[in-house]
Design a protein around this motif. Structure first.
Motif, PDB file in Angstrom:
ATOM      1  N   LEU A   1       0.696  -1.236  -0.044  1.00 46.41           N
ATOM      2  CA  LEU A   1       0.045   0.032   0.065  1.00 46.41           C
ATOM      3  C   LEU A   1       0.839   1.274   0.130  1.00 46.41           C
ATOM      4  CD1 LEU A   1      -3.154  -0.959   2.360  1.00 46.41           C
ATOM      5  CD2 LEU A   1      -3.008  -0.785  -0.214  1.00 46.41           C
ATOM      6  N   ASP A   2       1.991   1.225   0.707  1.00 45.57           N
ATOM      7  CA  ASP A   2       2.815   2.383   0.676  1.00 45.57           C
ATOM      8  C   ASP A   2       3.507   2.566  -0.744  1.00 45.57           C
ATOM      9  OD1 ASP A   2       2.600   2.838   3.467  1.00 45.57           O
ATOM     10  OD2 ASP A   2       4.338   1.711   3.826  1.00 45.57           O
TER      11      ASP A   2
ATOM     12  N   VAL B   1       0.589   4.305  -3.119  1.00 46.74           N
ATOM     13  CA  VAL B   1       0.400   5.658  -2.779  1.00 46.74           C
ATOM     14  C   VAL B   1       1.622   6.423  -3.508  1.00 46.74           C
ATOM     15  CG1 VAL B   1       0.616   7.416  -1.144  1.00 46.74           C
ATOM     16  CG2 VAL B   1      -0.635   5.299  -0.772  1.00 46.74           C
TER      17      VAL B   1
ATOM     18  N   GLY C   1       1.212   5.850  -7.689  1.00 46.70           N
ATOM     19  CA  GLY C   1      -0.040   6.851  -7.841  1.00 46.70           C
ATOM     20  C   GLY C   1      -0.790   6.305  -9.152  1.00 46.70           C
TER      21      GLY C   1
ATOM     22  N   LYS D   1      -8.163   4.668   1.958  1.00 48.79           N
ATOM     23  CA  LYS D   1      -7.256   5.473   2.573  1.00 48.79           C
ATOM     24  C   LYS D   1      -5.981   5.845   1.666  1.00 48.79           C
ATOM     25  CE  LYS D   1      -8.377   4.871   7.413  1.00 48.79           C
ATOM     26  NZ  LYS D   1      -7.916   4.263   8.795  1.00 48.79           N
ATOM     27  N   ALA D   2      -5.712   4.852   0.929  1.00 46.43           N
ATOM     28  CA  ALA D   2      -4.714   4.709  -0.147  1.00 46.43           C
ATOM     29  C   ALA D   2      -4.944   5.657  -1.383  1.00 46.43           C
ATOM     30  CB  ALA D   2      -3.878   3.463  -0.575  1.00 46.43           C
ATOM     31  N   GLY D   3      -6.117   5.896  -1.319  1.00 45.70           N
ATOM     32  CA  GLY D   3      -6.599   6.841  -2.633  1.00 45.70           C
ATOM     33  C   GLY D   3      -7.469   6.169  -3.712  1.00 45.70           C
ATOM     34  N   TYR D   4      -8.004   4.818  -3.295  1.00 47.26           N
ATOM     35  CA  TYR D   4      -8.667   3.906  -4.316  1.00 47.26           C
ATOM     36  C   TYR D   4      -9.959   3.754  -3.520  1.00 47.26           C
ATOM     37  CZ  TYR D   4      -4.441   4.434  -6.696  1.00 47.26           C
ATOM     38  OH  TYR D   4      -3.122   4.724  -7.302  1.00 47.26           O
TER      39      TYR D   4
ATOM     40  N   ARG E   1      -9.128   5.304  -8.931  1.00 42.84           N
ATOM     41  CA  ARG E   1      -9.173   6.398  -8.126  1.00 42.84           C
ATOM     42  C   ARG E   1     -10.749   7.243  -8.592  1.00 42.84           C
ATOM     43  NH1 ARG E   1      -4.838   8.592  -5.993  1.00 42.84           N
ATOM     44  NH2 ARG E   1      -3.013   8.047  -6.445  1.00 42.84           N
TER      45      ARG E   1
END
Length: 269
Positions: free
Chosen positions: A33-34, A37, A40, A63-66, A87
């Motif tokens: 997950l890091d 992010v 992207g 939370k990771a943007g998805y 996204r």
């Protein structure tokens, strides 16, 4: 203007990643997950998730943007499985192909964004005679399915683990592996015909050089020695050729025995 229209036509690039994670829960423990992010992508196709949706902490992906994530698992627990994370909300998501034996193994999921349809594919391996026969049947049926799909949706991106090296340049030892599934003449012929049916191997479109791989066995320090196979492809249908801006392999990501790939489509006009 609808959010999806903005997503597909007004950004400079549409970044599409693909990653066989060899178990999404294990990959997360290794920092997936890091990495996600930081990388992207707008859309990421996952293969070999090996988990049911209810076994996952879905909030972690959000939370990771998805916030939009779609999972298609195999009937057998801990096996196969594909997913698409995005996204933006897709216009439509198709779970499977409608071909029963394929869908029981959770090997295809597809999401439509405007005119572009993105598929996550996990093609079977042929580890023994029975599975090789299964793989060959899958390949034939999948080709027919895609031939029909392209008539309906010509702008098609099929990302994933094809479990085939196309040419000698795509495998570290083509001589010794010539009789190994993943590099058999019948498999190589099929993927060549698949490309000739109207697709672009996006990585080779930009990069003709050797020694670029996406999978390494865990044995004998193969990854450190770069003794690998290129099994993961971003296949782009010919109508998208003018929009194909970039395609790369990302071997620095180490959450699996595979590494991710990334392709980018330029703005649509």
């Amino acid at each position: 203007m609808a959010a999806n229209a903005y997503f597909c036509t007004k950004i400079n690039r549409l970044k599409i990643a693909s990653y066989n994670v060899n178990g999404i829960r294990a990959a997360i423990r290794k920092g997936f997950l890091d990495w996600l992010v930081l990388a992207g992508p707008d859309v990421i196709c996952l293969q070999e998730t090996k988990a049911m949706k209810e076994q996952l902490d879905l909030e972690a992906f959000e939370k990771a943007g998805y916030p939009y994530h779609y999972w298609f698992s195999a009937e057998k627990k801990g096996y196969s499985g594909v997913a698409i994370l995005s996204r933006q909300r897709p216009d439509h998501v198709a779970y499977g192909t409608g071909i029963g034996y394929m869908d029981a193994e959770g090997r295809n999921i597809r999401a439509d964004f405007g005119g572009v349809s993105i598929m996550s594919l996990y093609l079977p391996s042929g580890t023994n005679i029975a599975r090789l026969d299964h793989k060959l049947q899958y390949m034939a049926d999948f080709q027919a399915y895609v031939d029909s799909l392209k008539r309906e949706i010509p702008e098609l991106v099929i990302c994933g683990d094809y479990n085939i090296c196309h040419r000698p340049i795509d495998i570290h030892d083509p001589v010794r592996n010539k009789n190994v599934s993943g590099f058999l003449p019948v498999e190589r012929e099929w993927i060549g015909n698949f490309i000739d049916s109207g697709f672009i191997d996006s990585f080779r479109h930009f990069n003709p050089d050797p020694h670029h791989y996406t999978w390494w066995t865990y044995r004998a320090g193969a990854r450190a020695k770069n003794k690998g196979w290129r099994l993961d492809y971003g296949m782009v249908s010919r109508p998208l050729e003018d929009r194909l801006a970039r395609s790369v392999i990302l071997p620095e990501a180490r959450h699996s025995d595979h590494c991710p790939i990334m392709l980018e489509l330029s703005e649509s006009y």
